[in-house]
Design an enzyme around this catalytic site. Structure first.
Site, PDB file in Angstrom:
ATOM      1  CG  ASP A  22      70.024  30.290 -44.555  1.00 33.81           C
ATOM      2  OD1 ASP A  22      70.849  30.944 -45.211  1.00 33.81           O
ATOM      3  OD2 ASP A  22      68.869  30.676 -44.304  1.00 33.81           O
ATOM      4  CG  HIS A  50      77.154  30.227 -49.797  1.00 33.66           C
ATOM      5  ND1 HIS A  50      76.139  29.350 -49.525  1.00 33.66           N
ATOM      6  CD2 HIS A  50      77.115  30.431 -51.124  1.00 33.66           C
ATOM      7  CE1 HIS A  50      75.514  29.049 -50.648  1.00 33.66           C
ATOM      8  NE2 HIS A  50      76.084  29.690 -51.632  1.00 33.66           N
TER       9      HIS A  50
HETATM   10  P1  GDP Z   1      74.502  28.173 -46.919  1.00 31.57           P
HETATM   11  O1  GDP Z   1      73.878  29.422 -47.425  1.00 31.57           O
HETATM   12  O2  GDP Z   1      73.711  26.956 -47.287  1.00 31.57           O
HETATM   13  O3  GDP Z   1      75.941  28.047 -47.268  1.00 31.57           O
HETATM   14  O4  GDP Z   1      74.452  28.224 -45.330  1.00 31.57           O
HETATM   15  P2  GDP Z   1      74.921  29.399 -44.361  1.00 31.57           P
HETATM   16  O5  GDP Z   1      76.320  29.723 -44.620  1.00 31.57           O
HETATM   17  O6  GDP Z   1      73.931  30.482 -44.324  1.00 31.57           O
HETATM   18  O7  GDP Z   1      74.751  28.653 -42.952  1.00 31.57           O
HETATM   19  C1  GDP Z   1      75.534  27.677 -42.552  1.00 31.57           C
HETATM   20  C2  GDP Z   1      76.157  28.128 -41.233  1.00 31.57           C
HETATM   21  O8  GDP Z   1      76.365  27.023 -40.431  1.00 31.57           O
HETATM   22  C3  GDP Z   1      77.523  28.755 -41.401  1.00 31.57           C
HETATM   23  O9  GDP Z   1      77.709  29.710 -40.397  1.00 31.57           O
HETATM   24  C4  GDP Z   1      78.473  27.592 -41.220  1.00 31.57           C
HETATM   25  O10 GDP Z   1      79.747  27.974 -40.769  1.00 31.57           O
HETATM   26  C5  GDP Z   1      77.738  26.801 -40.195  1.00 31.57           C
HETATM   27  N1  GDP Z   1      77.901  25.359 -40.300  1.00 31.57           N
HETATM   28  C6  GDP Z   1      77.931  24.612 -41.434  1.00 31.57           C
HETATM   29  N2  GDP Z   1      78.001  23.316 -41.130  1.00 31.57           N
HETATM   30  C7  GDP Z   1      77.989  23.235 -39.769  1.00 31.57           C
HETATM   31  C8  GDP Z   1      77.999  22.151 -38.839  1.00 31.57           C
HETATM   32  O11 GDP Z   1      78.005  20.992 -39.196  1.00 31.57           O
HETATM   33  N3  GDP Z   1      77.949  22.481 -37.512  1.00 31.57           N
HETATM   34  C9  GDP Z   1      77.909  23.757 -37.071  1.00 31.57           C
HETATM   35  N4  GDP Z   1      77.867  23.971 -35.764  1.00 31.57           N
HETATM   36  N5  GDP Z   1      77.901  24.796 -37.918  1.00 31.57           N
HETATM   37  C10 GDP Z   1      77.925  24.541 -39.249  1.00 31.57           C
END
Ligand code: GDP
Length: 432
Positions: A22, A50
């Protein structure tokens, strides 16, 4: 002009998680997906998600590679994956509702990937229930049972769907064995006819997508098209290097990417480790920096820390330098993409964990087993910043204390931070 066009990509790049998952890998893959290139998922199933937000909307992808939202990319689901075909059909259908139609020239599914069946999902649920208070915190999507069966050489693979003539025999043989296993442990059996009907219903529409993904990737490489390997989960969930047994059942490590993608003889040109500016963890297992207080509640709300696949509230804590250094090392990260720095805005001071106190003394290297279970965090504080940084696009424009925070992470991990993400949208980042 799309922002990724400013980013130069070497040929084979892995985008992986440094900690518990995440970290925002999907967002980074979406950003860095090269026009005309290939994005590959090389391990895992629909047990994690994701989240990608771009001009087309907000999308949760559990199985499909994050490049699927970029026109002009080919997306590959590699042999290292386990695929619940009913779930995949649902994911493709939800994209279609938003106007994104997925055709066989844009999605290639490995003939060697294992099929995650309803009996695997059922076994996952039964086993977590049997474990009771000692449950692994599984997402109950069948992932551990299907990987277990894969290594027992008892799964059906996507390629089996190409040969309907022999499918029934395979299903009957597999269900006979599976029934004995499930009956002995949980008193349940598998119905071969149901299994066959399920495979036909969800499998047949996928047939045009199934191929040898190694050939697709080698052709892309020959044409000089960049390939991005997209990991699910992070280093600390890796079956070998993670917090076993609270891990996933696959290799989330960059080194596995070429194997799980279909090009085992290839080497990575670059590994980008995605790291969150603070710590979060879904499910059970040792999480040394965990906090359960008002600070944690505020952070969880500010960062919307709820699981993309399950909606479960994530456990949260300060940045853990011990875990991050270990994760960066096992991933072989050449550069870090630091995400969610914006979420830390508005704190007077920001706690960070710099070491673990354990029965073996104060340690700065990550540990495993009982020592990890007994570890408590050694916390220091860095000065915070009050400014909203979501519109910042250059390093120079970041507040001094935010720059210091990023520099601290570089010093602790020994890896340069190349990208800093300051919001969920595609353009909300800066490159150094
Ligand atoms: P992944 O499984 O590694 O892709 O991560 P997730 O999708 O579960 O979690 C990442 C979450 O954080 C998503 O809802 C993204 O839209 C959000 N996100 C990613 N980068 C940023 C950031 O720099 N700032 C904020 N506020 N949200 C972010």
């Amino acid at each position: 002009m799309e922002s990724s066009m400013q980013v130069s990509n070497p040929k084979f790049t892995a985008i992986v998680g440094i900690t518990w998952g995440d970290e925002g890998k999907g967002r980074m893959v979406d950003l860095l997906s090269p026009e005309g290139g290939v994005v590959v998922r090389y391990q895992g199933g629909n047990n994690a998600g994701h989240t990608v937000i771009n001009e087309k909307g907000s999308f949760i992808l559990n199985l499909l590679p994050s490049g699927i939202l970029r026109n002009g990319t080919v997306n590959v689901m590699g042999p290292g994956m386990v695929i619940d075909i009913e779930h995949l059909a649902g994911e493709i259908g939800r994209l279609r509702e938003k106007g994104i139609v997925i055709t066989p020239d844009r999605l290639k599914i490995s003939d060697r990937a294992a099929i995650c069946m309803p009996c695997h999902v059922r076994q996952d649920v039964l086993e977590e229930e049997r474990l009771g208070d000692n449950a692994y915190g599984s997402t109950r999507r069948g992932i551990a049972p299907v990987y277990g069966d894969k290594y027992m050489k008892k799964v059906l693979r996507m390629g089996d769907l190409l040969y309907p003539g022999t499918l029934e025999d395979k299903v009957r043989s597999q269900s006979q064995w599976k029934s004995r296993v499930l009956c002995g442990t949980y008193g349940e059996e598998v119905d071969a006819d149901e299994m066959l009907a399920w495979l036909k219903k969800w499998g047949e529409p996928l047939v045009p997508f199934i191929c040898d993904t190694g050939v697709v990737l080698e052709e892309a490489a020959k044409d000089g098209r960049p390939v991005l390997f997209e990991a699910q989960l992070g280093a600390l969930r890796d079956i070998d290097y993670g917090i076993y047994p609270f891990t996933s059942s696959s290799s989330t490590i960059a080194a596995y990417a070429p194997i799980g993608a279909g090009v085992p003889a290839r080497r990575l040109d670059e590994t980008i480790g995605v790291l969150k500016a603070y710590s979060t963890c879904v499910g059970a297992g040792p999480f040394v920096v965990e906090r359960n207080d008002e600070w944690a509640d505020r952070l969880r709300e500010a960062g919307h820390e709820y699981g993309a696949a399950t909606g479960r509230p994530r456990r949260v804590g300060p940045f853990d330098a011990v875990a991050a250094r270990y994760g960066a090392r096992v991933q072989g990260a050449d550069a870090i993409a630091l995400t969610k720095l914006d979420v830390l805005s508005g704190m007077d001071e920001i706690p960070v964990c710099v070491a673990y106190d354990t029965p073996d003394g104060r340690l700065t290297e990550f540990v495993t087993g009982d020592l990890l279970n007994a570890a408590t965090p050694v916390i220091e504080y860095l000065p915070g910043w009050t400014e909203d940084i979501t519109d910042v696009r250059t390093w120079e424009d970041l507040p001094e204390n935010a720059r210091q925070y990023v520099t601290f992470i570089e010093e602790q991990t020994g890896v340069p931070v190349r990208y800093v993400s300051v919001g969920p949208e595609r353009t909300q980042y800066l490159e150094r």
